[in-house]
Design a protein around this motif. Sequence first.
Motif, PDB file in Angstrom:
ATOM      1  N   VAL A  67      24.757  15.519  29.857  1.00  0.00           N
ATOM      2  CA  VAL A  67      25.327  14.055  30.187  1.00  0.00           C
ATOM      3  C   VAL A  67      24.141  13.207  29.949  1.00  0.00           C
ATOM      4  O   VAL A  67      23.107  13.434  30.636  1.00  0.00           O
ATOM      5  CB  VAL A  67      25.913  14.065  31.674  1.00  0.00           C
ATOM      6  CG1 VAL A  67      26.304  12.768  32.176  1.00  0.00           C
ATOM      7  CG2 VAL A  67      27.092  15.039  31.896  1.00  0.00           C
ATOM      8  N   VAL A  68      24.399  12.343  29.198  1.00  0.00           N
ATOM      9  CA  VAL A  68      23.283  10.951  29.044  1.00  0.00           C
ATOM     10  C   VAL A  68      23.612   9.725  29.805  1.00  0.00           C
ATOM     11  O   VAL A  68      25.023   9.377  29.575  1.00  0.00           O
ATOM     12  CB  VAL A  68      22.680  11.108  27.661  1.00  0.00           C
ATOM     13  CG1 VAL A  68      23.902  10.534  26.820  1.00  0.00           C
ATOM     14  CG2 VAL A  68      21.449   9.984  27.768  1.00  0.00           C
ATOM     15  N   ARG A  69      22.963   9.118  30.573  1.00  0.00           N
ATOM     16  CA  ARG A  69      23.326   8.122  31.456  1.00  0.00           C
ATOM     17  C   ARG A  69      22.369   6.870  30.962  1.00  0.00           C
ATOM     18  O   ARG A  69      21.433   6.727  31.692  1.00  0.00           O
ATOM     19  CB  ARG A  69      23.259   8.344  32.840  1.00  0.00           C
ATOM     20  CG  ARG A  69      23.926   9.640  33.474  1.00  0.00           C
ATOM     21  CD  ARG A  69      23.621   9.985  34.930  1.00  0.00           C
ATOM     22  NE  ARG A  69      24.299   8.880  35.746  1.00  0.00           N
ATOM     23  CZ  ARG A  69      23.404   8.462  36.774  1.00  0.00           C
ATOM     24  NH1 ARG A  69      22.294   9.055  36.854  1.00  0.00           N
ATOM     25  NH2 ARG A  69      23.837   7.324  37.513  1.00  0.00           N
ATOM     26  N   PRO A  70      22.693   6.109  29.926  1.00  0.00           N
ATOM     27  CA  PRO A  70      21.768   5.169  29.329  1.00  0.00           C
ATOM     28  C   PRO A  70      21.789   3.753  30.466  1.00  0.00           C
ATOM     29  O   PRO A  70      22.699   3.704  31.275  1.00  0.00           O
ATOM     30  CB  PRO A  70      22.325   4.627  28.166  1.00  0.00           C
ATOM     31  CG  PRO A  70      23.669   5.720  27.920  1.00  0.00           C
ATOM     32  CD  PRO A  70      23.736   6.520  29.206  1.00  0.00           C
ATOM     33  N   ALA A  71      20.683   3.152  30.543  1.00  0.00           N
ATOM     34  CA  ALA A  71      20.391   2.056  31.306  1.00  0.00           C
ATOM     35  C   ALA A  71      20.913   0.749  30.589  1.00  0.00           C
ATOM     36  O   ALA A  71      21.060  -0.352  31.413  1.00  0.00           O
ATOM     37  CB  ALA A  71      19.221   1.887  31.676  1.00  0.00           C
ATOM     38  N   ASN A  72      20.907   0.560  29.386  1.00  0.00           N
ATOM     39  CA  ASN A  72      21.453  -0.604  28.754  1.00  0.00           C
ATOM     40  C   ASN A  72      22.057  -0.431  27.429  1.00  0.00           C
ATOM     41  O   ASN A  72      22.196   0.756  26.712  1.00  0.00           O
ATOM     42  CB  ASN A  72      20.110  -1.588  28.520  1.00  0.00           C
ATOM     43  CG  ASN A  72      18.998  -0.663  27.904  1.00  0.00           C
ATOM     44  OD1 ASN A  72      19.155  -0.274  26.908  1.00  0.00           O
ATOM     45  ND2 ASN A  72      17.932  -0.690  28.658  1.00  0.00           N
ATOM     46  N   THR A  73      22.509  -1.459  26.605  1.00  0.00           N
ATOM     47  CA  THR A  73      23.139  -1.442  25.531  1.00  0.00           C
ATOM     48  C   THR A  73      22.209  -0.606  24.502  1.00  0.00           C
ATOM     49  O   THR A  73      22.591   0.115  23.670  1.00  0.00           O
ATOM     50  CB  THR A  73      23.529  -2.545  24.938  1.00  0.00           C
ATOM     51  OG1 THR A  73      24.689  -3.296  25.932  1.00  0.00           O
ATOM     52  CG2 THR A  73      24.443  -2.354  23.569  1.00  0.00           C
ATOM     53  N   ASP A  74      21.094  -0.898  24.371  1.00  0.00           N
ATOM     54  CA  ASP A  74      20.156  -0.531  23.388  1.00  0.00           C
ATOM     55  C   ASP A  74      19.882   0.796  23.451  1.00  0.00           C
ATOM     56  O   ASP A  74      19.997   1.720  22.435  1.00  0.00           O
ATOM     57  CB  ASP A  74      18.654  -1.436  23.710  1.00  0.00           C
ATOM     58  CG  ASP A  74      17.639  -0.579  22.669  1.00  0.00           C
ATOM     59  OD1 ASP A  74      17.952  -0.947  21.287  1.00  0.00           O
ATOM     60  OD2 ASP A  74      16.647  -0.176  22.958  1.00  0.00           O
ATOM     61  N   GLU A  75      19.994   1.585  24.694  1.00  0.00           N
ATOM     62  CA  GLU A  75      19.939   2.835  24.937  1.00  0.00           C
ATOM     63  C   GLU A  75      21.081   3.646  24.363  1.00  0.00           C
ATOM     64  O   GLU A  75      20.991   4.634  23.729  1.00  0.00           O
ATOM     65  CB  GLU A  75      19.490   3.366  26.259  1.00  0.00           C
ATOM     66  CG  GLU A  75      18.224   2.934  26.611  1.00  0.00           C
ATOM     67  CD  GLU A  75      17.707   3.388  28.337  1.00  0.00           C
ATOM     68  OE1 GLU A  75      16.752   3.012  28.518  1.00  0.00           O
ATOM     69  OE2 GLU A  75      18.483   4.062  28.678  1.00  0.00           O
ATOM     70  N   VAL A  76      22.256   3.049  24.723  1.00  0.00           N
ATOM     71  CA  VAL A  76      23.496   3.597  24.278  1.00  0.00           C
ATOM     72  C   VAL A  76      23.613   3.628  22.637  1.00  0.00           C
ATOM     73  O   VAL A  76      23.794   4.649  22.193  1.00  0.00           O
ATOM     74  CB  VAL A  76      24.753   2.593  24.489  1.00  0.00           C
ATOM     75  CG1 VAL A  76      26.102   3.225  24.037  1.00  0.00           C
ATOM     76  CG2 VAL A  76      24.794   2.694  26.222  1.00  0.00           C
ATOM     77  N   ALA A  77      23.314   2.529  22.179  1.00  0.00           N
ATOM     78  CA  ALA A  77      22.984   2.569  20.691  1.00  0.00           C
ATOM     79  C   ALA A  77      21.995   3.635  20.002  1.00  0.00           C
ATOM     80  O   ALA A  77      22.415   4.430  19.066  1.00  0.00           O
ATOM     81  CB  ALA A  77      22.703   1.207  20.065  1.00  0.00           C
ATOM     82  N   ARG A  78      21.065   3.664  20.605  1.00  0.00           N
ATOM     83  CA  ARG A  78      20.150   4.609  20.217  1.00  0.00           C
ATOM     84  C   ARG A  78      20.552   6.234  20.420  1.00  0.00           C
ATOM     85  O   ARG A  78      20.372   7.089  19.586  1.00  0.00           O
ATOM     86  CB  ARG A  78      18.771   4.672  20.908  1.00  0.00           C
ATOM     87  CG  ARG A  78      18.028   3.388  20.265  1.00  0.00           C
ATOM     88  CD  ARG A  78      16.731   2.845  21.021  1.00  0.00           C
ATOM     89  NE  ARG A  78      15.692   3.754  21.078  1.00  0.00           N
ATOM     90  CZ  ARG A  78      14.815   3.706  21.910  1.00  0.00           C
ATOM     91  NH1 ARG A  78      14.980   2.993  23.157  1.00  0.00           N
ATOM     92  NH2 ARG A  78      13.943   4.611  22.111  1.00  0.00           N
TER      93      ARG A  78
END
Length: 463
Positions: free
Chosen positions: A44-55
Amino acid sequence: MTDGAPLLDTLRRICGDTAVLTGGDTAAYATDWRDMFHGTPLCVVRPANTDEVARCVTSCAKAGAGIVPQGGNTGLAGGATPDASGTQVIIALDRMTAIRHIDPIGMTVEVEAGAILQTVKDAAENENRLLPLSLAAEGSARIGGLIATNAGGIDVLRYGMTRALVLGLEVVLPDGQVLSRLRHLRKDNAGYDLKQLFIGTEGSLGIVTAAVLRLVPLPRHRATALIAVPDIAAAVRLYERAQSDIGEALSAFELISGDGLALVARHMGQDAPVSGAEWYLLIEAGSSLPGLREAAEALLETAFEEGWATDGVLAESEAQADGLWQLRESLTEAEGKAGGAIKHDISVPITGIDAFLSEVGDMLRSTAPDARLNVFGHLGDGNLHYNVMNVAKADAGTVNAAVHDVVARHAGSISAEHGLGQYRVAEWARLASAPEHDLTRRIKHALDPGGLMNPGKVVPQDD
Ligand code: FAD
Ligand code: MLT
Ligand code: ZN
C-alpha cells in the motif's frame, strides 16, 4: 511482473519509507468493509500530493503492476480490494485530506481526494452552506471514492447524485499525466466534458486527486417524519402527493421494512417510535422559508385521511429527527451483525416498484423459500437495497441472477448507486448489450491500454 522488490524501492524513494506498507501492515486496506473480498497487495502506498501520485502511477506502469485506488474503503462492491496475486499496488489517498478553499458566494468547495465527506460537510456548514451528499458511511468515505462510485445516498431526490455536484476534477491518468481542470464554474461547455470519464468509473480510468464541488444554501428549517404505510402502492401515492405539495423542499423519501427495523432493534438496540407495520417511510424536507412544518403537517393529515398512512411521528426536535435517521443509517450494520446478505442495489421506475416487488417476491418464494429479506432504500429515486438473507452460500449466485433477471424485465439497473466493482462485474457482463460491451472496452483500452488501472473492476477482464 515477477519481482516486486525494485518497484517497492522506487515507491519508497518517491513517498518515503513510512508511506509504503507491506505484509501485515496492509491488512486494513486489503479487505473490504463487508469482509467479503480479501486481497494480497504487493504494498500500500500513501502519497502526500498529486505529484507523488503521478510518479507512483508512472513507476507502476513501467513495472507492469496493477494499481488499485483506495479512499475510505467503505465501498460495497469490492472495487477497492486488490486480487490475491501479491503484485498489485494499492494507492491510498488517505493522506491527501486538505480542504483547500470554500467560496460561500460562488458556492463551491475545492478539496483533495482523501478528504472525509463528513469533514467537508462540517466545513461547508461553518460557512452556512450544505454539501448535499449524505450517506451512513459519511464519517469514513472520502471525496475521491464518492466521485469514483458516483455515490447516491439520501439527498439524491433533491440534489442529484455525486456527478451533479462535481464542477471540476484533477486526475492522474494511467500513463502518469495529470489532467487538471479544477474550475469553479457552473457553466463550461468548452469541448468534451472529460471529467465525466472519471465519475462513476470506479478508478478504472484514472485516480482522482482533487475536486471542486458544488454547494447549496444550508436550509434553516427541516421537517422529518417516520410514517407507517399500509402497502407500497400507498407509499407511491404519498410520494406523488408530497411532490405536488412540498416538491421543491422534499429531500428524502426513504423506504424501510418492518423486518429492517426489527433487525436494528435486535442488533443495534435502537427502538423505533412506531411499530407493527410491514413498511415505513422516512421523509425529510428542508427550506429556509417559514411555514415548512405547517406544510409537512398538512401533508401528513392528507396521508391519514386518504388511508396512505396508518401511524407516524413528525419529529419535534433536531435530536428526535437525528434519532429517526439513526434507525435508517443503522440498517446496513444491523444486517452485517445478523449474518450479512446477498446485496442487491437495484433501481426501477418508481411507478413500477410495486409490481417489481410482487414479482421478485413470488420468484424468491419458489427459488429460496427460507430466505429472509432486508429491503430498504431510496424509494423516491426508485432505488431499493433488496437484500436477501439466510440463503446457503452455494445458492447465492442463483438467487443473485434471478433477482437481476426480474430487474431486467422491469427495465431497471442492477447497480443504482454502489457500482459494479468486482461484486457485480460478471452480472453486468451477462446482462449488458453488445454495443455496451464494445464501447466500454474501447474507452477502457483508449485510456488504459496496459489494463493496469484497477484490473478486473467495472470492465470484465476478458473484454
Ligand atoms: P472506496 O471504498 O475506497 O473505493 C470505492 C471505489 O472507488 C473503488 O473502485 C476504488 O478503486 C475507487 N476509488 C477510491 N478512491 C478513488 C480515487 N481517489 N480515484 C479513483 N478511484 C477511486 N453508497 C451510496 O451510493 N449510497 C449510500 O447510501 C451508501 N451508504 C453506505 C452505507 C454504509 C454503512 C456503507 C459501509 C457504505 C455505503 N455506501 C453507499 C457505499 C460507499 O460508502 C460509497 O460507495 C462511497 O462512495 C465509497 O467511498 P470510499 O472513499 O470509501 O471509496
Ligand atoms: C444505504 O442506502 O444505506 C446504503 O446504500 C447502504 C446499503 O445498501 O447497505
Ligand atoms: Zn443506498
